[in-house]
Design an enzyme around this catalytic site. Structure first.
Site, PDB file in Angstrom:
ATOM      1  N   HIS A   1       0.833  -1.199   0.000  1.00 62.15           N
ATOM      2  CA  HIS A   1       0.000   0.000   0.000  1.00 62.15           C
ATOM      3  C   HIS A   1       0.876   1.261   0.000  1.00 62.15           C
ATOM      4  O   HIS A   1       0.381   2.381   0.001  1.00 62.15           O
ATOM      5  CB  HIS A   1      -0.908  -0.062   1.237  1.00 62.15           C
ATOM      6  CG  HIS A   1      -2.072   0.852   1.207  1.00 62.15           C
ATOM      7  ND1 HIS A   1      -2.224   1.899   2.074  1.00 62.15           N
ATOM      8  CD2 HIS A   1      -3.160   0.895   0.407  1.00 62.15           C
ATOM      9  CE1 HIS A   1      -3.356   2.538   1.816  1.00 62.15           C
ATOM     10  NE2 HIS A   1      -3.934   1.945   0.816  1.00 62.15           N
TER      11      HIS A   1
ATOM     12  N   LYS B   1       3.357   4.312  -0.992  1.00 66.33           N
ATOM     13  CA  LYS B   1       3.400   5.209  -2.131  1.00 66.33           C
ATOM     14  C   LYS B   1       4.572   6.161  -1.933  1.00 66.33           C
ATOM     15  O   LYS B   1       4.470   7.103  -1.159  1.00 66.33           O
ATOM     16  CB  LYS B   1       2.113   6.032  -2.233  1.00 66.33           C
ATOM     17  CG  LYS B   1       0.823   5.199  -2.111  1.00 66.33           C
ATOM     18  CD  LYS B   1      -0.178   5.873  -1.183  1.00 66.33           C
ATOM     19  CE  LYS B   1      -1.284   4.993  -0.673  1.00 66.33           C
ATOM     20  NZ  LYS B   1      -1.723   3.868  -1.383  1.00 66.33           N
TER      21      LYS B   1
ATOM     22  N   ASP C   1      17.354   9.776  -8.188  1.00 66.75           N
ATOM     23  CA  ASP C   1      18.824   9.896  -8.125  1.00 66.75           C
ATOM     24  C   ASP C   1      19.368   9.601  -6.733  1.00 66.75           C
ATOM     25  O   ASP C   1      20.406  10.133  -6.356  1.00 66.75           O
ATOM     26  CB  ASP C   1      19.279  11.307  -8.549  1.00 66.75           C
ATOM     27  CG  ASP C   1      18.959  11.594 -10.008  1.00 66.75           C
ATOM     28  OD1 ASP C   1      18.603  10.648 -10.734  1.00 66.75           O
ATOM     29  OD2 ASP C   1      19.064  12.768 -10.393  1.00 66.75           O
TER      30      ASP C   1
ATOM     31  N   HIS D   1      -8.235  11.749   1.304  1.00 63.35           N
ATOM     32  CA  HIS D   1      -7.450  10.514   1.400  1.00 63.35           C
ATOM     33  C   HIS D   1      -6.186  10.736   2.254  1.00 63.35           C
ATOM     34  O   HIS D   1      -5.322   9.857   2.339  1.00 63.35           O
ATOM     35  CB  HIS D   1      -7.081  10.113  -0.044  1.00 63.35           C
ATOM     36  CG  HIS D   1      -6.586   8.719  -0.238  1.00 63.35           C
ATOM     37  ND1 HIS D   1      -5.353   8.450  -0.762  1.00 63.35           N
ATOM     38  CD2 HIS D   1      -7.157   7.516  -0.004  1.00 63.35           C
ATOM     39  CE1 HIS D   1      -5.182   7.135  -0.854  1.00 63.35           C
ATOM     40  NE2 HIS D   1      -6.260   6.554  -0.402  1.00 63.35           N
TER      41      HIS D   1
ATOM     42  N   LYS E   1      -3.304  11.029   5.100  1.00 60.49           N
ATOM     43  CA  LYS E   1      -2.874  10.076   6.128  1.00 60.49           C
ATOM     44  C   LYS E   1      -1.721  10.698   6.906  1.00 60.49           C
ATOM     45  O   LYS E   1      -0.567  10.327   6.727  1.00 60.49           O
ATOM     46  CB  LYS E   1      -2.430   8.758   5.480  1.00 60.49           C
ATOM     47  CG  LYS E   1      -3.573   8.043   4.750  1.00 60.49           C
ATOM     48  CD  LYS E   1      -3.068   7.182   3.633  1.00 60.49           C
ATOM     49  CE  LYS E   1      -4.118   6.651   2.710  1.00 60.49           C
ATOM     50  NZ  LYS E   1      -5.463   6.444   3.173  1.00 60.49           N
TER      51      LYS E   1
ATOM     52  N   ASP F   1       2.201  18.920  18.881  1.00 64.02           N
ATOM     53  CA  ASP F   1       2.906  20.161  19.180  1.00 64.02           C
ATOM     54  C   ASP F   1       4.408  20.033  18.905  1.00 64.02           C
ATOM     55  O   ASP F   1       5.119  21.026  18.929  1.00 64.02           O
ATOM     56  CB  ASP F   1       2.640  20.609  20.618  1.00 64.02           C
ATOM     57  CG  ASP F   1       2.772  19.477  21.611  1.00 64.02           C
ATOM     58  OD1 ASP F   1       1.958  18.523  21.546  1.00 64.02           O
ATOM     59  OD2 ASP F   1       3.704  19.508  22.425  1.00 64.02           O
TER      60      ASP F   1
HETATM   61  C1  LIG Z   1      -8.133   2.172   2.546  1.00 61.87           C
HETATM   62  O1  LIG Z   1      -9.418   2.490   3.000  1.00 61.87           O
HETATM   63  C2  LIG Z   1     -10.359   2.747   1.990  1.00 61.87           C
HETATM   64  C3  LIG Z   1     -11.677   3.057   2.661  1.00 61.87           C
HETATM   65  O2  LIG Z   1     -12.168   1.981   3.358  1.00 61.87           O
HETATM   66  C4  LIG Z   1     -10.529   1.589   1.060  1.00 61.87           C
HETATM   67  O3  LIG Z   1     -11.377   1.930  -0.023  1.00 61.87           O
HETATM   68  C5  LIG Z   1      -9.187   1.217   0.508  1.00 61.87           C
HETATM   69  O4  LIG Z   1      -9.321   0.062  -0.276  1.00 61.87           O
HETATM   70  C6  LIG Z   1      -8.265   0.954   1.661  1.00 61.87           C
HETATM   71  N1  LIG Z   1      -7.031   0.518   1.137  1.00 61.87           N
HETATM   72  C7  LIG Z   1      -6.749  -0.763   1.067  1.00 61.87           C
HETATM   73  C8  LIG Z   1      -5.448  -1.092   0.472  1.00 61.87           C
HETATM   74  O5  LIG Z   1      -7.453  -1.627   1.563  1.00 61.87           O
END
Ligand SMILES: *[C@@H]1O[C@H](CO)[C@@H](O)[C@H](O)[C@H]1NC(C)=O
Ligand SMILES: *[C@@H]1O[C@H](CO)[C@@H](O)[C@H](O)[C@H]1NC(C)=O
Ligand SMILES: *[C@@H]1O[C@H](CO)[C@@H](O)[C@H](O)[C@H]1NC(C)=O
Ligand SMILES: *[C@@H]1O[C@H](CO)[C@@H](O)[C@H](O)[C@H]1NC(C)=O
Ligand SMILES: *[C@@H]1O[C@H](CO)[C@@H](O)[C@H](O)[C@H]1NC(C)=O
Ligand SMILES: *[C@@H]1O[C@H](CO)[C@@H](O)[C@H](O)[C@H]1NC(C)=O
Length: 425
Positions: free
Chosen positions: A138, A140, A145, A352, A354, A359
């Protein structure tokens, strides 16, 4: 357009004036989403284009899936053009430089983008996470370089540039941190095709930089300590802080506030059978709120695909609120508005992000916040500890705090009320 030109000029002036490492927060703001705020950052699209322009020898990308063109939805959506431009340039670069892509093993994801990159000379490896850990890749991030890097919430998806709200960071001119991220990439590269996870990992994957001994460096002309965390724990070679330990540590270290902006938050293993309760993060938040009166704010996303159960758990967390006892946990929902045309775009129009800011610390990650992401899914995060401003430039922490406050106080955030759930989720 004027804004992005100004931002590019600003970025270039920063590039030429500052010899050391510098970090730029970057965002995708969905088409038509307006804020009544002066807090803006360069776009992720612009950042990726800049990174490709800087590239002289190599580009390494860790990715979940690839849908940079409109083909996946069979539409002709004009806002796909940024994604299509990124793919075109990356294909061109693949003919000239060493381009490597690590991607989650496909189940039913389209393969066209990866086929184009392969036929242009890029080296692509799929990581069969399902077999290795029963999770997914998952992560990203980009590495250019072995010197510049990008990490954040955006997928290699055209929607992530124009139809989904995303946040990431680009770090320019930082070989030391890039070399460390390269170790995480090399682990994915090794696992592409491997039958099992090495235990222990060979020493070339080990790191000296972690929660206890972060990398000390000037970032944007201000002293900072920085490290990268990774999940799942089985992917962490010696010295690497796991993503969960990093999150728990950042929360524990907060003195005054913890602001969290994540799409998804659940104290469960969402995808496990049988069901499993998993409250490591939830407990830590309740603990700091109760024991040390730390103010906790969660800004969670609400869209068509939100799971109803998530809101029950959020209500439970938000019930830790009692001003007389200085208990102060609050939850709000962020809703990205859509016009009828935008509503037609599948899996778009959502926040989206994350990240977390306290502080003291900025934490920029790639994971949804539920147990699976810390137990069997691959993700990574950048943790920047930089509060003392040594120069006139704002710290990373104060910039990220401003992003959170812009969103929290905007008219796109609503209380966690039955009416809001009824209307938006
Ligand atoms: C992350 O959460 C979202 C919302 O539930 C979902 O659509 C997405 O598939 C999730 N990512 C993975 C890799 O499961
Ligand atoms: C990176 O830093 C070096 C000095 O350490 C400097 O010469 C160079 O111009 C910088 N490059 C960028 C892109 O900032
Ligand atoms: C925008 O913010 C300013 C300053 O906070 C405020 O005076 C103004 O009323 C706001 N406008 C809207 C449309 O919310
Ligand atoms: C939010 O405020 C903006 C102006 O700042 C306005 O254009 C928009 O219609 C408002 N949206 C909602 C949902 O109230
Ligand atoms: C798009 O079209 C292709 C070929 O006609 C088809 O296989 C695919 O299922 C379509 N995708 C969607 C999302 O409609
Ligand atoms: C941030 O740095 C300070 C000072 O070095 C240190 O005490 C603190 O533990 C660090 N916080 C985190 C979360 O790494």
């Amino acid at each position: 357009w004027t804004r992005s030109l100004n931002q590019t000029t600003w970025l270039l002036s920063l590039l030429s004036s500052s010899p050391g490492a510098f970090l730029v927060l970057v965002e995708s703001i969905p088409e038509g989403l307006e804020f009544n705020s002066s807090t803006t950052h360069p776009s992720i699209y612009q950042a990726w284009i800049n990174l490709m322009k800087e590239a002289r020898s190599s580009v390494d990308i860790a990715s979940f899936y690839w849908t940079l063109t409109n083909k996946d939805t069979n539409t002709s959506e004009p806002t796909a053009s940024q994604g299509e431009d990124v793919l075109k340039r990356l294909a061109e670069l693949s003919r000239a430089l060493k381009v490597r892509v690590a991607v989650n093993a496909p189940e039913k994801q389209p393969q066209d983008d990866l086929q184009l990159l392969r036929s242009s000379g890029a080296d692509v490896r799929t990581v069969d996470m399902k077999k290795l850990t029963s999770g997914v890749l998952h992560t990203k991030f980009w590495l250019v370089d072995r010197k510049h890097l990008y990490i954040g919430s955006a997928n290699m998806d055209w929607r992530s540039l124009t139809q989904v709200k995303e946040l990431g960071a680009v770090v320019y001119n930082c070989s030391c941190l890039a070399a460390d991220l390269e170790k995480i990439f090399e682990a994915y590269w090794y696992l592409g095709g491997a039958q099992s996870i090495p235990s222990p990992w060979p020493s070339r994957f080990s790191t000296a930089f972690n929660k206890e001994t972060p990398l000390q460096l000037p970032l944007n002309n201000t002293p900072a300590s920085v490290y990268l965390s990774s999940s799942p724990p089985s992917f962490c070679a010696s010295g690497r802080t796991s993503d969960l330990q990093s999150i728990l540590g950042v929360i524990a270290d907060a003195d005054r506030f913890v602001y969290i902006a994540v799409m998804n938050y659940q104290p469960t293993m969402e995808f496990s059978h049988p069901k499993r309760y998993w409250a490591d993060i939830d407990t830590q938040l309740r603990r700091v709120a109760y024991e040390r009166r730390v103010k906790v704010r969660l800004l969670i996303s609400c869209w068509d695909h939100s799971q109803p159960l998530m809101f029950s758990f959020l209500r439970s967390l938000a019930s830790v609120y009692e001003p007389m006892s200085k208990l102060d946990v609050q939850v709000r929902l962020f809703v990205v508005p859509s016009n009828p045309r935008q509503k037609q775009i599948p899996f778009a129009r959502v926040n989206h992000n994350k990240y977390m800011v306290t502080d003291k610390v900025a934490y920029i990650g790639t994971s949804n916040w539920s147990g699976d992401y810390f137990v069997n899914t691959a993700g990574s995060a950048l943790v920047v500890n930089q509060t003392e401003s040594g120069s006139s430039e704002p710290t990373v922490q104060s910039q990220l705090k401003a992003v959170f406050e812009r969103d929290w106080f905007s008219n796109h955030s609503t209380p966690l009320s039955p009416e809001a759930l009824e209307a938006f989720c």
